[in-house]
Motif scaffolding. Structure first.
Motif, PDB file in Angstrom:
ATOM      1  N   ASP A 168      15.923 -24.644   8.602  1.00  0.00           N
ATOM      2  CA  ASP A 168      15.877 -26.012   8.091  1.00  0.00           C
ATOM      3  C   ASP A 168      16.874 -26.854   8.880  1.00  0.00           C
ATOM      4  N   CYS A 169      16.381 -27.528   9.908  1.00  0.00           N
ATOM      5  CA  CYS A 169      17.262 -28.315  10.781  1.00  0.00           C
ATOM      6  C   CYS A 169      17.923 -29.460  10.018  1.00  0.00           C
ATOM      7  N   ALA A 170      17.186 -30.082   9.117  1.00  0.00           N
ATOM      8  CA  ALA A 170      17.730 -31.240   8.400  1.00  0.00           C
ATOM      9  C   ALA A 170      18.941 -30.840   7.553  1.00  0.00           C
ATOM     10  N   THR A 171      18.846 -29.691   6.875  1.00  0.00           N
ATOM     11  CA  THR A 171      19.977 -29.228   6.064  1.00  0.00           C
ATOM     12  C   THR A 171      21.184 -28.932   6.935  1.00  0.00           C
ATOM     13  N   SER A 172      20.965 -28.256   8.055  1.00  0.00           N
ATOM     14  CA  SER A 172      22.084 -27.938   8.952  1.00  0.00           C
ATOM     15  C   SER A 172      22.748 -29.199   9.481  1.00  0.00           C
ATOM     16  N   LEU A 173      21.965 -30.163   9.873  1.00  0.00           N
ATOM     17  CA  LEU A 173      22.536 -31.413  10.393  1.00  0.00           C
ATOM     18  C   LEU A 173      23.313 -32.166   9.318  1.00  0.00           C
ATOM     19  N   ASP A 174      22.793 -32.164   8.107  1.00  0.00           N
ATOM     20  CA  ASP A 174      23.481 -32.821   7.001  1.00  0.00           C
ATOM     21  C   ASP A 174      24.831 -32.161   6.739  1.00  0.00           C
ATOM     22  N   THR A 177      27.336 -32.851   9.524  1.00  0.00           N
ATOM     23  CA  THR A 177      27.851 -34.212   9.426  1.00  0.00           C
ATOM     24  C   THR A 177      28.976 -34.308   8.396  1.00  0.00           C
ATOM     25  N   GLY A 211      20.917 -23.689   6.729  1.00  0.00           N
ATOM     26  CA  GLY A 211      19.726 -24.116   7.446  1.00  0.00           C
ATOM     27  C   GLY A 211      19.116 -23.012   8.282  1.00  0.00           C
ATOM     28  N   THR A 265      23.989 -28.615  -1.300  1.00  0.00           N
ATOM     29  CA  THR A 265      22.827 -29.462  -1.013  1.00  0.00           C
ATOM     30  C   THR A 265      22.752 -30.607  -2.003  1.00  0.00           C
TER      31      THR A 265
END
Length: 266
Positions: A168-174, A177, A211, A265
């Protein structure tokens, strides 16, 4: 004459060294490694298979009752026993193939539902990280403990990141950040077994992953080592049972809750 018996942890260490010798030979065969695709960016080499076979044969000679869960060979149930050996023969395959000198042999033992033994071996350094539940964690012959808790802004943290369709790229990026501006550094070395164990050794102040998809064989041995070194190891919901996890957080007990709150999350 009956040969001397070896303890389970000695057998696992012997198996890791045998596999590690094969991996050293493969690593130094520069430009001569043949590999085949096994899904997107997931490579299997001759050395993965040979190393896993060597581990299984070494363990079977000493513990014929053992079952196995292997990354390459799948699951073989224990024969009338409760002992299962969990194997990642080459954790950091992409590093190995690209000649990045950061990969490991990871072997854990589970008795019933409880992880009890862990060995993570870095063959290029001849560094053996190992632990037995209730008996502490060790680097080669010396005892190790987690580093004292550092303030968040002083912490060096390791993680895994997803790639291609794995995770899950979006979770890792979040999560990246949220952490990047608050810690001293974030590293993605590429061998989760080593990174989890290194949190116990104090080379990292923490390790987390959500992620990226991690399987039990990626982290089981490191979990035993980190816990025996004094780290708290759960998922991001605080669950202690790895069988139920889809995330992982390894940290000093004084920082674990703070990091869980930051990474939760939303």
């Amino acid at each position: 004459m009956t040969p001397p018996t070896t303890t389970l942890i000695e057998t696992l260490q012997q198996a890791a060294r045998t596999a590690g010798q094969l991996l050293r030979e493969g690593y130094h065969a520069a430009g001569a490694i043949d590999f085949e695709a096994k899904g997107a960016s997931d490579f299997v080499t001759h050395y993965d298979r040979a190393a896993e076979h060597a581990i299984i044969e070494t363990v079977r000679r000493a513990h014929p009752e053992a079952g196995f869960i292997g990354e390459e060979t799948g699951e073989t149930p224990a024969e009338g026993g409760r002992l299962t050996v969990i194997i990642d023969p080459l954790d950091g395959t992409n590093n190995f193939l690209h000649r990045v000198p950061h990969f490991s042999v990871s072997i854990a033992a589970r008795e019933g539902d409880t992880l009890t033994h862990g060995v993570v071996y870095q063959p290029l350094l001849d560094e053996m990280l190992w632990a037995v539940r209730g008996q502490g964690a060790h680097r080669n012959a010396g005892r190790i403990t987690a580093s004292p808790a550092r303030a968040l802004h002083e912490m060096l943290i390791a993680t895994c990141l997803p790639y291609h369709a794995k995770g899950d790229c979006a979770t890792s990026l979040d999560q990246l950040t949220r952490l990047m501006s608050r810690v001293a550094g974030i590293r993605v070395p590429g061998s989760a077994a080593l990174e989890v164990a290194h949190a116990g050794l104090g080379r990292f102040d923490a390790f987390w992953s959500q992620g990226a998809r991690l399987d039990l064989w990626d982290v089981a041995a490191g979990i035993v080592i980190a816990r025996e070194a004094g780290c708290t190891v759960t998922d991001l919901a605080g669950d202690l049972d790895p069988a139920e996890w889809n995330s992982l957080l390894v940290a000093h007990p004084e920082r674990h809750g703070e990091l869980r709150e930051i990474l939760a999350t939303r």
